[in-house]
Motif scaffolding. Sequence first.
Motif, PDB file in Angstrom:
ATOM      1  N   SER A  92       0.836  -1.203   0.000  1.00 34.98           N
ATOM      2  CA  SER A  92       0.000   0.000   0.000  1.00 34.98           C
ATOM      3  C   SER A  92       0.868   1.249   0.000  1.00 34.98           C
ATOM      4  O   SER A  92       2.042   1.222   0.419  1.00 34.98           O
ATOM      5  CB  SER A  92      -0.910   0.006   1.228  1.00 34.98           C
ATOM      6  OG  SER A  92      -0.135   0.183   2.408  1.00 34.98           O
ATOM      7  N   GLU A 142       0.486   3.717   1.886  1.00 38.35           N
ATOM      8  CA  GLU A 142       0.726   4.045   3.296  1.00 38.35           C
ATOM      9  C   GLU A 142       1.958   3.296   3.813  1.00 38.35           C
ATOM     10  O   GLU A 142       2.783   3.875   4.543  1.00 38.35           O
ATOM     11  CB  GLU A 142      -0.502   3.687   4.141  1.00 38.35           C
ATOM     12  CG  GLU A 142      -1.722   4.540   3.887  1.00 38.35           C
ATOM     13  CD  GLU A 142      -2.432   4.193   2.580  1.00 38.35           C
ATOM     14  OE1 GLU A 142      -2.127   3.113   1.990  1.00 38.35           O
ATOM     15  OE2 GLU A 142      -3.261   5.002   2.126  1.00 38.35           O
ATOM     16  N   ALA A 143       2.080   2.026   3.433  1.00 36.92           N
ATOM     17  CA  ALA A 143       3.232   1.235   3.876  1.00 36.92           C
ATOM     18  C   ALA A 143       4.529   1.766   3.271  1.00 36.92           C
ATOM     19  O   ALA A 143       5.569   1.803   3.927  1.00 36.92           O
ATOM     20  CB  ALA A 143       3.036  -0.230   3.500  1.00 36.92           C
ATOM     21  N   ILE A 145       5.133   4.897   2.360  1.00 41.13           N
ATOM     22  CA  ILE A 145       5.453   6.161   3.037  1.00 41.13           C
ATOM     23  C   ILE A 145       6.022   5.887   4.424  1.00 41.13           C
ATOM     24  O   ILE A 145       6.987   6.530   4.870  1.00 41.13           O
ATOM     25  CB  ILE A 145       4.198   7.051   3.127  1.00 41.13           C
ATOM     26  CG1 ILE A 145       3.801   7.516   1.715  1.00 41.13           C
ATOM     27  CG2 ILE A 145       4.441   8.243   4.033  1.00 41.13           C
ATOM     28  CD1 ILE A 145       2.470   8.235   1.658  1.00 41.13           C
ATOM     29  N   GLN A 146       5.447   4.918   5.110  1.00 37.45           N
ATOM     30  CA  GLN A 146       5.910   4.593   6.457  1.00 37.45           C
ATOM     31  C   GLN A 146       7.350   4.083   6.441  1.00 37.45           C
ATOM     32  O   GLN A 146       8.161   4.459   7.287  1.00 37.45           O
ATOM     33  CB  GLN A 146       4.990   3.545   7.083  1.00 37.45           C
ATOM     34  CG  GLN A 146       5.383   3.160   8.500  1.00 37.45           C
ATOM     35  CD  GLN A 146       4.480   2.078   9.066  1.00 37.45           C
ATOM     36  OE1 GLN A 146       3.785   1.377   8.340  1.00 37.45           O
ATOM     37  NE2 GLN A 146       4.473   1.941  10.380  1.00 37.45           N
ATOM     38  N   ARG A 147       7.691   3.266   5.465  1.00 38.99           N
ATOM     39  CA  ARG A 147       9.036   2.693   5.400  1.00 38.99           C
ATOM     40  C   ARG A 147      10.029   3.652   4.745  1.00 38.99           C
ATOM     41  O   ARG A 147      11.227   3.536   4.978  1.00 38.99           O
ATOM     42  CB  ARG A 147       8.991   1.355   4.656  1.00 38.99           C
ATOM     43  CG  ARG A 147       8.037   0.382   5.348  1.00 38.99           C
ATOM     44  CD  ARG A 147       8.079  -1.000   4.759  1.00 38.99           C
ATOM     45  NE  ARG A 147       7.032  -1.836   5.359  1.00 38.99           N
ATOM     46  CZ  ARG A 147       7.082  -3.148   5.505  1.00 38.99           C
ATOM     47  NH1 ARG A 147       8.157  -3.800   5.074  1.00 38.99           N
ATOM     48  NH2 ARG A 147       6.107  -3.818   6.055  1.00 38.99           N
ATOM     49  N   ASN A 148       9.535   4.552   3.924  1.00 37.04           N
ATOM     50  CA  ASN A 148      10.315   5.659   3.361  1.00 37.04           C
ATOM     51  C   ASN A 148      11.696   5.221   2.863  1.00 37.04           C
ATOM     52  O   ASN A 148      12.741   5.655   3.375  1.00 37.04           O
ATOM     53  CB  ASN A 148      10.474   6.761   4.416  1.00 37.04           C
ATOM     54  CG  ASN A 148      10.949   8.070   3.812  1.00 37.04           C
ATOM     55  OD1 ASN A 148      10.919   8.248   2.595  1.00 37.04           O
ATOM     56  ND2 ASN A 148      11.405   8.983   4.656  1.00 37.04           N
ATOM     57  N   GLN A 192       6.939  13.404   1.406  1.00 34.78           N
ATOM     58  CA  GLN A 192       6.824  12.233   2.283  1.00 34.78           C
ATOM     59  C   GLN A 192       7.824  11.118   1.967  1.00 34.78           C
ATOM     60  O   GLN A 192       8.080  10.266   2.817  1.00 34.78           O
ATOM     61  CB  GLN A 192       5.392  11.679   2.190  1.00 34.78           C
ATOM     62  CG  GLN A 192       4.334  12.667   2.661  1.00 34.78           C
ATOM     63  CD  GLN A 192       2.964  12.333   2.111  1.00 34.78           C
ATOM     64  OE1 GLN A 192       2.710  12.448   0.908  1.00 34.78           O
ATOM     65  NE2 GLN A 192       2.079  11.901   2.993  1.00 34.78           N
TER      66      GLN A 192
END
Length: 325
Positions: free
Chosen positions: A248, A250-251, A253-256, A285
Amino acid sequence: MNYEQYRWLIRYCQPVKKGLTLPEMSYIVRKVTSLNKSISKMNQTRMNWVGALLLVVLVGGSIAAEAPQRIISLAPNITEILFALEIEDRVVGVTDYCIYPPKAAQKASIGDLFNPNIEQIFALQPDLVIGLPASTPLLNTLELQGIPVLTVHNETIADILASIERIGDKTATSTRATALIDSIRHHIEPHSPTPSTPISAMIIIGRDPGQLTGIYVAGGKTFLSELLVRAGGQNAFADIKGYYNEASLEAIIQRNPRVIIELRPAAEQPQEAELRANWQPLAPQLQAVPQHLVFIFGDYLLIPGPRLPQIYHALLQALAPVSNE
């Protein structure tokens, strides 16, 4: 001699590897003994031949079978291996996706993995069909019709090298296969010096055209991830389930990840600027976007075969800007 006994005998006329276990040797003794009894009407010359077969098997030797001369490949990586072993003249059929080397595209097509043309396969009269586990139903069907088949794996580096070895054994090109394996191993040695901290990167194998949806990434059990680590990287999605899976936004962006590596069909390479532009809205982001660390490579990186060194060097190229900081 009945048909079942004949099939068993022919099976053990194939090359047999050394190092049989005691139970295996015992089993072969029983089978050949039984076979000798069942063909007692055969003349002495033939009886001696059966005894010689037993001796050859027990000492770990082999009776050379004629190398296959009409081979069908059911996957691009298999086709590339056959060409690298210099037996392209023995390849009579390939899939629609077998386009490298260029001469492979000139071979007769048997369709693709999911829509094989079985009539065409039979028409080509193969004496060996090589496929991946995904082709098991087709391979089983062909084997039931008496066509020799071989299944090879291609998910990890070890799988790929083992595939080359097995295909070399099956096609009587073991010497070339060994040389090819040694060359690949030499050219994918871990990069030195390695970064003090592995560089976080993600490898995208596909996404929806023009969108940041339907993003599929390579997991930690793939040959791509193994090569990335050898190049000094760290797979940001090494922990996903399976070999390849959807990630996803979101995933991501979170792991960047520090570096984004995207694989696209070669036909789309003129659109590289557009592909990179798709990521621009996420510049605040994702650190890779404003630092121009989004790399687009052709999907040849997805072919797990003799071009492993080229794939490895493409990954080195993607990590180089960060490695050199």
